[in-house]
Write a protein that holds these residues in place. Structure first.
Motif, PDB file in Angstrom:
ATOM      1  N   MET A   1      -5.351   0.787  -5.210  1.00  0.00           N
ATOM      2  CA  MET A   1      -5.901   1.090  -6.126  1.00  0.00           C
ATOM      3  C   MET A   1      -6.533  -0.168  -7.208  1.00  0.00           C
ATOM      4  SD  MET A   1      -4.846   3.870  -6.789  1.00  0.00           S
ATOM      5  CE  MET A   1      -5.225   5.019  -8.470  1.00  0.00           C
ATOM      6  N   ILE A   2      -5.681  -1.475  -6.526  1.00  0.00           N
ATOM      7  CA  ILE A   2      -6.314  -2.325  -6.825  1.00  0.00           C
ATOM      8  C   ILE A   2      -7.948  -2.789  -6.825  1.00  0.00           C
ATOM      9  CG2 ILE A   2      -5.964  -5.465  -6.718  1.00  0.00           C
ATOM     10  CD1 ILE A   2      -3.984  -3.973  -8.598  1.00  0.00           C
TER      11      ILE A   2
ATOM     12  N   HIS B   1      -7.564 -13.054  -8.708  1.00  0.00           N
ATOM     13  CA  HIS B   1      -7.466 -12.738  -7.571  1.00  0.00           C
ATOM     14  C   HIS B   1      -7.552 -13.440  -5.867  1.00  0.00           C
ATOM     15  CE1 HIS B   1      -6.399  -8.946  -9.818  1.00  0.00           C
ATOM     16  NE2 HIS B   1      -5.802  -8.327  -8.413  1.00  0.00           N
ATOM     17  N   TYR B   2      -6.252 -13.868  -4.977  1.00  0.00           N
ATOM     18  CA  TYR B   2      -6.957 -13.743  -3.448  1.00  0.00           C
ATOM     19  C   TYR B   2      -6.975 -13.168  -3.106  1.00  0.00           C
ATOM     20  CZ  TYR B   2      -4.096 -18.463  -5.529  1.00  0.00           C
ATOM     21  OH  TYR B   2      -3.827 -19.647  -5.495  1.00  0.00           O
ATOM     22  N   CYS B   3      -8.702 -12.898  -2.676  1.00  0.00           N
ATOM     23  CA  CYS B   3      -9.098 -12.098  -1.705  1.00  0.00           C
ATOM     24  C   CYS B   3      -9.636 -12.333  -0.572  1.00  0.00           C
ATOM     25  CB  CYS B   3     -10.486 -11.457  -2.730  1.00  0.00           C
ATOM     26  SG  CYS B   3      -9.925 -10.856  -4.339  1.00  0.00           S
TER      27      CYS B   3
ATOM     28  N   LEU C   1       0.630  -1.037  -0.231  1.00  0.00           N
ATOM     29  CA  LEU C   1       0.439   0.130   0.089  1.00  0.00           C
ATOM     30  C   LEU C   1       0.967   0.821   0.050  1.00  0.00           C
ATOM     31  CD1 LEU C   1      -2.850   0.956   0.247  1.00  0.00           C
ATOM     32  CD2 LEU C   1      -2.444   1.297   2.303  1.00  0.00           C
ATOM     33  N   SER C   2       1.249   1.844  -0.857  1.00  0.00           N
ATOM     34  CA  SER C   2       2.254   2.909  -1.384  1.00  0.00           C
ATOM     35  C   SER C   2       1.747   3.575  -2.666  1.00  0.00           C
ATOM     36  CB  SER C   2       3.560   2.084  -1.525  1.00  0.00           C
ATOM     37  OG  SER C   2       4.508   3.605  -1.571  1.00  0.00           O
ATOM     38  N   GLN C   3       1.705   5.098  -3.058  1.00  0.00           N
ATOM     39  CA  GLN C   3       1.279   5.678  -3.620  1.00  0.00           C
ATOM     40  C   GLN C   3       3.034   5.088  -4.862  1.00  0.00           C
ATOM     41  OE1 GLN C   3       1.428   9.529  -2.960  1.00  0.00           O
ATOM     42  NE2 GLN C   3      -0.558  10.031  -2.388  1.00  0.00           N
TER      43      GLN C   3
ATOM     44  N   PHE D   1     -11.700  -8.092  -1.069  1.00  0.00           N
ATOM     45  CA  PHE D   1     -10.367  -7.508  -0.874  1.00  0.00           C
ATOM     46  C   PHE D   1      -8.812  -8.034  -1.654  1.00  0.00           C
ATOM     47  CE2 PHE D   1      -6.815  -5.304   1.145  1.00  0.00           C
ATOM     48  CZ  PHE D   1      -7.075  -3.560   0.965  1.00  0.00           C
ATOM     49  N   PRO D   2      -9.314  -7.716  -2.990  1.00  0.00           N
ATOM     50  CA  PRO D   2      -7.619  -8.287  -3.712  1.00  0.00           C
ATOM     51  C   PRO D   2      -6.684  -8.300  -2.823  1.00  0.00           C
ATOM     52  CG  PRO D   2      -8.643  -6.791  -4.892  1.00  0.00           C
ATOM     53  CD  PRO D   2      -9.985  -6.765  -3.659  1.00  0.00           C
TER      54      PRO D   2
END
Length: 167
Positions: free
Chosen positions: A79-80, A107-109, A68-70, A97-98
């Motif tokens: 963003m995902i 995706h695993y979520c 989790l980062s810009q 939540f992917p």
């Protein structure tokens, strides 16, 4: 306390792998995770939050847990999430939540609709299946730390030794 102990056990297992095949991101020391929870309207499970705060992005021999980062741009958890829920051809339910791609668009979520005792199941969302019933989405693991055990650690140990050499 038990969740944190289990998380630390999984992290110790990951730390056995060589830096040749393991990348561990820096710790998250700010409120990014809590801000994301407010943004999506769901609490994330404790095991996921604990591990992602310790290592903001994990890659083991190609298996990835997003960070989790810009700086990660389109590969950042926020963003995902936005893409998979608002832009994808077959959008996910908002409570999925992917956190890890399979390389094929799936995706695993985390199933945030079913958090119990601060833990939730991991499901496997396939982008090209139009699910008639959300219960048809495959439940893979009982928790994020179980997913780390199976997918990141066990599956990689079938192919690689801890030093990164192939078996």
């Amino acid at each position: 306390m038990e969740i944190i102990e289990e998380c630390n056990k999984r992290l110790e297992e990951l730390y056995k792998f060589s830096n040749e095949i393991l990348f561990l991101g820096e710790s998250i020391l700010d409120s990014r995770i809590e801000d994301l929870e407010k943004e999506i309207g769901y609490k994330l499970p404790e095991d996921f939050k604990y591990i992602i705060k310790k290592h903001n992005r994990i890659i083991l021999a190609g298996t990835q847990v997003y960070g989790l980062s810009q700086e990660l741009k389109g590969s950042s958890l926020d963003m995902i999430y936005k893409f998979e829920h608002f832009e994808a051809e077959n959008p996910m339910p908002k409570f999925f939540f992917p956190f890890s791609p399979d390389g094929q668009g799936n995706h695993y979520c985390l199933d945030l609709s079913k958090i119990t005792d601060e833990i939730c199941h991991v499901v496997f969302w396939q982008w090209d299946i139009e699910y008639e019933d959300i219960e048809d989405v495959e439940v893979c693991n009982d928790s994020f730390i179980d997913w780390i055990d199976e997918v990141m650690i066990d599956w990689n140990l079938e192919v690689y030794n801890h030093d990164g050499s192939e078996k």
